[in-house]
Write a protein that holds these residues in place. Structure first.
Motif, PDB file in Angstrom:
ATOM      1  N   ILE A  94      31.993  53.224  40.716  1.00  0.00           N
ATOM      2  CA  ILE A  94      32.694  52.059  40.163  1.00  0.00           C
ATOM      3  C   ILE A  94      32.050  51.623  38.853  1.00  0.00           C
ATOM      4  O   ILE A  94      32.745  51.318  37.871  1.00  0.00           O
ATOM      5  N   GLN A  95      30.730  51.603  38.818  1.00  0.00           N
ATOM      6  CA  GLN A  95      30.023  51.209  37.594  1.00  0.00           C
ATOM      7  C   GLN A  95      30.315  52.178  36.451  1.00  0.00           C
ATOM      8  O   GLN A  95      30.415  51.773  35.287  1.00  0.00           O
ATOM      9  N   SER A  96      30.460  53.461  36.782  1.00  0.00           N
ATOM     10  CA  SER A  96      30.706  54.469  35.738  1.00  0.00           C
ATOM     11  C   SER A  96      32.105  54.343  35.132  1.00  0.00           C
ATOM     12  O   SER A  96      32.366  54.869  34.053  1.00  0.00           O
ATOM     13  N   LEU A  97      33.009  53.647  35.825  1.00  0.00           N
ATOM     14  CA  LEU A  97      34.385  53.514  35.327  1.00  0.00           C
ATOM     15  C   LEU A  97      34.502  52.508  34.183  1.00  0.00           C
ATOM     16  O   LEU A  97      35.483  52.529  33.437  1.00  0.00           O
ATOM     17  N   ASN A  98      33.496  51.609  34.083  1.00  0.00           N
ATOM     18  CA  ASN A  98      33.503  50.580  33.022  1.00  0.00           C
ATOM     19  C   ASN A  98      34.831  49.822  32.967  1.00  0.00           C
ATOM     20  O   ASN A  98      35.479  49.718  31.925  1.00  0.00           O
ATOM     21  N   LEU A  99      35.251  49.314  34.111  1.00  0.00           N
ATOM     22  CA  LEU A  99      36.536  48.638  34.206  1.00  0.00           C
ATOM     23  C   LEU A  99      36.505  47.275  33.521  1.00  0.00           C
ATOM     24  O   LEU A  99      35.485  46.588  33.514  1.00  0.00           O
ATOM     25  N   ASN A 100      37.657  46.891  32.961  1.00  0.00           N
ATOM     26  CA  ASN A 100      37.782  45.558  32.367  1.00  0.00           C
ATOM     27  C   ASN A 100      38.951  44.825  33.027  1.00  0.00           C
ATOM     28  O   ASN A 100      39.581  45.338  33.964  1.00  0.00           O
ATOM     29  N   SER A 101      39.257  43.620  32.533  1.00  0.00           N
ATOM     30  CA  SER A 101      40.282  42.786  33.164  1.00  0.00           C
ATOM     31  C   SER A 101      41.659  43.468  33.163  1.00  0.00           C
ATOM     32  O   SER A 101      42.415  43.359  34.128  1.00  0.00           O
ATOM     33  N   LYS A 102      41.992  44.181  32.101  1.00  0.00           N
ATOM     34  CA  LYS A 102      43.285  44.867  32.035  1.00  0.00           C
ATOM     35  C   LYS A 102      43.364  45.968  33.095  1.00  0.00           C
ATOM     36  O   LYS A 102      44.417  46.188  33.707  1.00  0.00           O
ATOM     37  N   ASP A 103      42.255  46.653  33.316  1.00  0.00           N
ATOM     38  CA  ASP A 103      42.223  47.704  34.340  1.00  0.00           C
ATOM     39  C   ASP A 103      42.463  47.111  35.727  1.00  0.00           C
ATOM     40  O   ASP A 103      43.172  47.698  36.553  1.00  0.00           O
ATOM     41  N   ILE A 104      41.849  45.949  35.973  1.00  0.00           N
ATOM     42  CA  ILE A 104      41.992  45.298  37.280  1.00  0.00           C
ATOM     43  C   ILE A 104      43.449  44.953  37.536  1.00  0.00           C
ATOM     44  O   ILE A 104      43.991  45.203  38.618  1.00  0.00           O
ATOM     45  N   ILE A 105      44.102  44.376  36.537  1.00  0.00           N
ATOM     46  CA  ILE A 105      45.504  43.973  36.678  1.00  0.00           C
ATOM     47  C   ILE A 105      46.390  45.184  36.943  1.00  0.00           C
ATOM     48  O   ILE A 105      47.308  45.140  37.775  1.00  0.00           O
ATOM     49  N   SER A 106      46.103  46.287  36.268  1.00  0.00           N
ATOM     50  CA  SER A 106      46.920  47.489  36.455  1.00  0.00           C
ATOM     51  C   SER A 106      46.724  48.114  37.831  1.00  0.00           C
ATOM     52  O   SER A 106      47.612  48.813  38.339  1.00  0.00           O
ATOM     53  N   ALA A 119      34.113  40.301  35.813  1.00  0.00           N
ATOM     54  CA  ALA A 119      35.061  40.284  34.692  1.00  0.00           C
ATOM     55  C   ALA A 119      36.143  39.257  34.997  1.00  0.00           C
ATOM     56  O   ALA A 119      37.291  39.618  35.313  1.00  0.00           O
ATOM     57  N   PRO A 120      35.792  37.975  34.973  1.00  0.00           N
ATOM     58  CA  PRO A 120      36.739  36.924  35.366  1.00  0.00           C
ATOM     59  C   PRO A 120      37.979  36.893  34.479  1.00  0.00           C
ATOM     60  O   PRO A 120      37.906  37.171  33.278  1.00  0.00           O
ATOM     61  N   LEU A 121      39.108  36.561  35.097  1.00  0.00           N
ATOM     62  CA  LEU A 121      40.371  36.472  34.381  1.00  0.00           C
ATOM     63  C   LEU A 121      40.696  35.018  34.066  1.00  0.00           C
ATOM     64  O   LEU A 121      40.268  34.107  34.775  1.00  0.00           O
ATOM     65  N   THR A 122      41.473  34.807  33.033  1.00  0.00           N
ATOM     66  CA  THR A 122      41.954  33.472  32.705  1.00  0.00           C
ATOM     67  C   THR A 122      43.192  33.165  33.549  1.00  0.00           C
ATOM     68  O   THR A 122      43.810  34.084  34.133  1.00  0.00           O
ATOM     69  N   LEU A 123      43.571  31.894  33.617  1.00  0.00           N
ATOM     70  CA  LEU A 123      44.782  31.517  34.347  1.00  0.00           C
ATOM     71  C   LEU A 123      45.996  32.209  33.751  1.00  0.00           C
ATOM     72  O   LEU A 123      46.912  32.627  34.473  1.00  0.00           O
ATOM     73  N   ASN A 124      46.009  32.343  32.437  1.00  0.00           N
ATOM     74  CA  ASN A 124      47.128  33.000  31.776  1.00  0.00           C
ATOM     75  C   ASN A 124      47.226  34.473  32.174  1.00  0.00           C
ATOM     76  O   ASN A 124      48.331  35.007  32.361  1.00  0.00           O
ATOM     77  N   GLN A 125      46.084  35.130  32.318  1.00  0.00           N
ATOM     78  CA  GLN A 125      46.087  36.537  32.733  1.00  0.00           C
ATOM     79  C   GLN A 125      46.600  36.682  34.171  1.00  0.00           C
ATOM     80  O   GLN A 125      47.351  37.609  34.477  1.00  0.00           O
TER      81      GLN A 125
END
Length: 343
Positions: free
Chosen positions: A27-39, A288-294
């Motif tokens: 999981i750490q090697s994937l370097n995920l960000n907020s957009k990845d989480i949403i997808s 990688a916290p998301l905003t309410l808008n996200q």
């Protein structure tokens, strides 16, 4: 426990630790960000898989996610704890002495790993897109949660419960226990019977947080139903007041919503509560916290005519906070149990 079984259990634990460590590295090697989480969280798939959920399915789903969030909170607390705070928690009079800093750091990582073992299963299911389904390991929440609001008991149940309460502070006075035992065995003296009457009201009631609202009652089954039902309502008010008088101001949570109807489940589904929780869990896990808008864009992308950010803030988050308030899920389990008993 046999040595062979102990060794097998230790091997299983070691396998879980190893697999957890390997999963963390991946999981750490994937370097995920907020957009990845949403997808990763396909909202439409969540809609489809949960459209026929029953009350028990939602209970298991909520408990699984509640547990995951608790693990994440514990991991955060452990990580934020400093060696200085740890050392300062000891006093000069303590027999145990603080660990050396290197040992403390190793112990800290072990604590985090223990918290992660159960959590990682949920994380991997979210990553794979199949956390909506109810899995065999989720059923543990049923076994832990069953606690009937009313049930038939006899003396062996009372004896076991009181012994259990004894470990939890409900029946810890040995002199009281001795007098009660004498009375039961009919070898109490007149002096013992006087002492029996002097035992404080409520002795034997559970005092631990899980069972603090359990009390004993006497019911005349020969009385007509309408009299029993009316009598129970009146008794309940007096019992709670008496319980508070003896144990202090205990919150009985009688006002917590417990009449869950199909409309509630429709709301949980339409508000996409499960998808929201999984996004929240994964984003918290990788910090990688998301905003309410996200959140709004991810969950309510198909509602262009409303302010979806406000929907998240004013409706979704308060709804989730209510569901995960603890007593809401306890009452949900009581409703499920009562329906099973009545069917």
């Amino acid at each position: 426990m046999s040595i062979e079984r102990l060794n097998n259990d230790m091997e299983k634990i070691q396998e879980e630790i190893t697999s957890t460590q390997e999963a963390l590295k991946i999981i750490q090697s994937l370097n995920l960000n907020s957009k990845d989480i949403i997808s990763m969280v396909d909202v439409k798939t969540y809609d489809e898989l949960s459209k026929d959920f029953k009350l028990i399915d939602y209970y298991l789903s909520f408990k699984k996610r509640e547990s995951a969030l608790e693990h994440i909170e514990n991991i955060t607390l452990i990580r934020n704890d400093t060696y200085e705070d740890y050392v300062n928690s000891f006093s000069l009079d303590d027999e145990d002495k603080p660990l050396a800093k290197e040992e403390y750091e190793v112990d800290k990582e072990q604590q985090i790993l223990v918290e992660t073992i159960d959590l990682i299963k949920v994380i991997l299911r979210i990553l794979a897109g199949d956390n909506v389904s109810i899995w065999e390991e989720d059923l543990i929440h049923i076994r832990r949660g069953i606690k009937e609001p009313i049930k038939l008991i006899d003396m062996k149940d009372i004896a076991f419960k009181n012994r259990y309460c004894g470990f939890m502070g409900g029946m810890s006075n040995e002199s009281y226990n001795e007098i009660i035992a004498k009375a039961i065995h009919q070898n109490a003296s007149l002096e013992d019977l006087h002492k029996l009457k002097e035992i404080p009201d409520g002795y034997g009631w559970a005092e631990d947080q899980i069972n603090e609202g359990l009390v004993w009652a006497e019911i005349d089954l020969n009385a007509p139903d309408d009299i029993l039902l009316d009598g129970f309502k009146n008794w309940l008010v007096r019992a709670r007041a008496h319980h508070n008088t003896i144990n202090g101001n205990v919150t009985h949570h009688s006002s917590v919503k417990n009449n869950v109807k199909p409309a509630h489940m429709k709301k949980w589904h339409s508000m996409r509560v499960l998808a929201y929780l999984d996004i929240k869990i994964f984003s918290s896990f990788i910090n990688a916290p998301l905003t309410l808008n996200q959140y709004a864009d991810a969950l309510y992308f198909d509602e262009p005519d409303i302010d979806t950010t406000e929907k998240v803030r004013k409706t979704l988050i308060p709804l989730v906070n209510e569901i995960l308030s603890g007593y809401y899920l306890n009452n949900l389990m009581k409703k499920i149990t009562s329906e099973i008993r009545l069917s």
